[in-house]
Design a protein around this motif. Structure first.
Motif, short mmCIF file in Angstrom:
data_model
loop_
_atom_site.label_atom_id
_atom_site.label_comp_id
_atom_site.label_asym_id
_atom_site.label_seq_id
_atom_site.Cartn_x
_atom_site.Cartn_y
_atom_site.Cartn_z
N ILE A 67 -2.57 -1.87 9.47
CA ILE A 67 -3.05 -2.41 8.19
C ILE A 67 -2.61 -1.51 7.04
O ILE A 67 -2.21 -2.01 5.98
CB ILE A 67 -4.59 -2.59 8.24
N VAL A 68 -2.66 -0.19 7.23
CA VAL A 68 -2.19 0.72 6.18
C VAL A 68 -0.73 0.41 5.84
O VAL A 68 -0.36 0.28 4.68
CB VAL A 68 -2.34 2.20 6.62
N GLN A 111 -3.84 -11.22 11.23
CA GLN A 111 -3.26 -11.88 10.05
C GLN A 111 -2.29 -10.97 9.31
O GLN A 111 -2.22 -10.97 8.09
CB GLN A 111 -4.36 -12.35 9.08
N LEU A 112 -1.56 -10.14 10.07
CA LEU A 112 -0.57 -9.26 9.45
C LEU A 112 0.82 -9.85 9.71
O LEU A 112 1.32 -9.82 10.82
CB LEU A 112 -0.65 -7.84 10.06
N ALA A 113 1.42 -10.42 8.67
CA ALA A 113 2.76 -10.99 8.81
C ALA A 113 3.78 -9.85 8.90
O ALA A 113 3.70 -8.89 8.15
CB ALA A 113 3.08 -11.89 7.62
N TYR A 114 4.72 -9.97 9.83
CA TYR A 114 5.68 -8.88 10.05
C TYR A 114 7.04 -9.48 10.40
O TYR A 114 7.15 -10.64 10.78
CB TYR A 114 5.22 -7.98 11.20
N ARG A 115 8.07 -8.63 10.29
CA ARG A 115 9.39 -8.97 10.82
C ARG A 115 9.69 -7.96 11.91
O ARG A 115 9.58 -6.74 11.68
CB ARG A 115 10.46 -8.90 9.73
N GLU A 116 10.02 -8.45 13.10
CA GLU A 116 10.28 -7.51 14.20
C GLU A 116 11.75 -7.09 14.20
O GLU A 116 12.65 -7.93 14.07
CB GLU A 116 9.92 -8.14 15.56
N VAL A 117 11.97 -5.81 14.34
CA VAL A 117 13.33 -5.27 14.43
C VAL A 117 13.59 -4.86 15.88
O VAL A 117 12.68 -4.91 16.72
CB VAL A 117 13.52 -4.09 13.46
N ALA A 142 -10.69 -7.34 7.92
CA ALA A 142 -11.45 -7.14 6.67
C ALA A 142 -12.42 -5.97 6.83
O ALA A 142 -12.60 -5.16 5.91
CB ALA A 142 -12.21 -8.42 6.31
N GLU A 143 -13.02 -5.87 8.00
CA GLU A 143 -13.97 -4.79 8.27
C GLU A 143 -13.25 -3.44 8.27
O GLU A 143 -13.75 -2.46 7.71
CB GLU A 143 -14.61 -5.06 9.63
N VAL A 144 -12.07 -3.43 8.88
CA VAL A 144 -11.28 -2.19 8.88
C VAL A 144 -10.95 -1.78 7.45
O VAL A 144 -11.13 -0.62 7.06
CB VAL A 144 -9.97 -2.37 9.69
#
Ligand SMILES: [Zn+2]
Length: 281
Positions: free
Chosen positions: A23-24, A64-70, A260-262
């Motif tokens: 998340i960070v 719900q963390l959108a990412y692109r995988e490399v 959200a809690e994190v």
């Protein structure tokens, strides 16, 4: 563009501490309209369980963390070999055939990662072979590099002091490349501009900054975040009985609510920089 990454090793399931780290990185990239990458660090030989990578993807989606995988590290061995060859050509890598026990027995000082290598093989010059690891001749490397600086968003400008680690292993005999070499080469290849990770890796950055200089790689900004701990001080991610994210996901918990809690409660808890350095000392 701001690019961050989350780079878990598939050695075990992800826990809340990993969620925090992801998340960070994710939120740091989003703040600048940047990009958040996922990189699977799967070259830890016997401990690596490739099937976990699929779980990691599902965990990030659940949060719900959108990412692109490399590309995973297992697909990048050639680039680590190229980097090691470059350092070898500079005359600052040497083969070492010592066992861990021999190093521990001969060491006269300790660094952040354990016994400092006493330089046995630098003097005796063993024949390189399949049973040799390759170490950085730290004294020569530091001489070549001169004074180096790096910047951490949370902790300010730092003078690099890689000497405190001694002659670190960059090419292992049981796995292709050390974490230091692989992560440094990967972050450059992926265009990572902000390296986010736990403050327990703060001092390793001294080595990475040196490697960037030696290999002519771009220098990112670092963001070392606190590491979540249990009340007894153990890293949350290492606690064996803590529920894995995958278990909570399968039990039907709402990942968006967990994230959200994190974000709301955990951001300024855990091991601080001074704690991390005291623990290592
Ligand atoms: Zn040796």
């Amino acid at each position: 563009m701001t690019i961050t990454r989350f780079a878990p090793s598939p050695n075990g399931p992800l826990h809340l501490g990993h969620a925090f780290s992801a998340i960070v990185a994710h939120d740091r990239a989003l703040r600048d309209g940047g990009e958040f990458l996922l990189r699977i660090e799967d070259i830890d030989g016997a401990r690596s369980r490739p099937e976990l990578a699929a779980e990691f993807r599902d965990d990030l989606g659940w949060l719900q963390l959108a990412y692109r995988e490399v590309a995973p590290q297992s697909a990048r061995i050639a680039s680590y070999r190229t980097a090691a060859n470059e350092l070898r050509a500079m005359g600052i890598l040497y083969p070492c055939t010592c066992t861990r026990a021999e190093v521990a027995a001969a060491a006269v000082a300790h660094g952040p990662d354990g016994p400092l290598y006493p330089g046995t093989c630098l003097r005796r010059g063993p024949v390189p072979g399949p049973n040799a690891a390759w170490r950085l001749d730290m004294e020569q490397a530091a001489l070549l590099a001169g004074t180096l600086e790096w910047t951490d968003e949370r902790h300010g400008r730092q003078i690099a002091t890689p000497e405190e680690f001694g002659d670190v292993i960059l090419w292992r005999k049981d796995a292709p490349a050390s974490y230091h070499l692989a992560a440094t080469v990967d972050d450059a290849a992926d265009g990572v501009t902000h390296v986010t990770r736990g403050v327990d890796l703060f001092r390793a950055t001294h080595i990475h900054r040196l490697l960037q200089h030696l290999l002519g790689l771009p220098v990112p900004i670092w963001h070392h975040h606190p590491v979540l701990v249990e009340s007894d001080g153990r890293k949350l991610a290492k606690r064996r009985d803590a529920p894995a994210l995958a278990d909570r996901r399968r039990a039907g918990e709402d990942g968006r609510a967990v994230a959200a809690e994190v974000r709301a409660t955990l951001f300024d808890t855990g091991i601080s920089l001074s704690d991390a350095i005291n623990q290592q000392a």
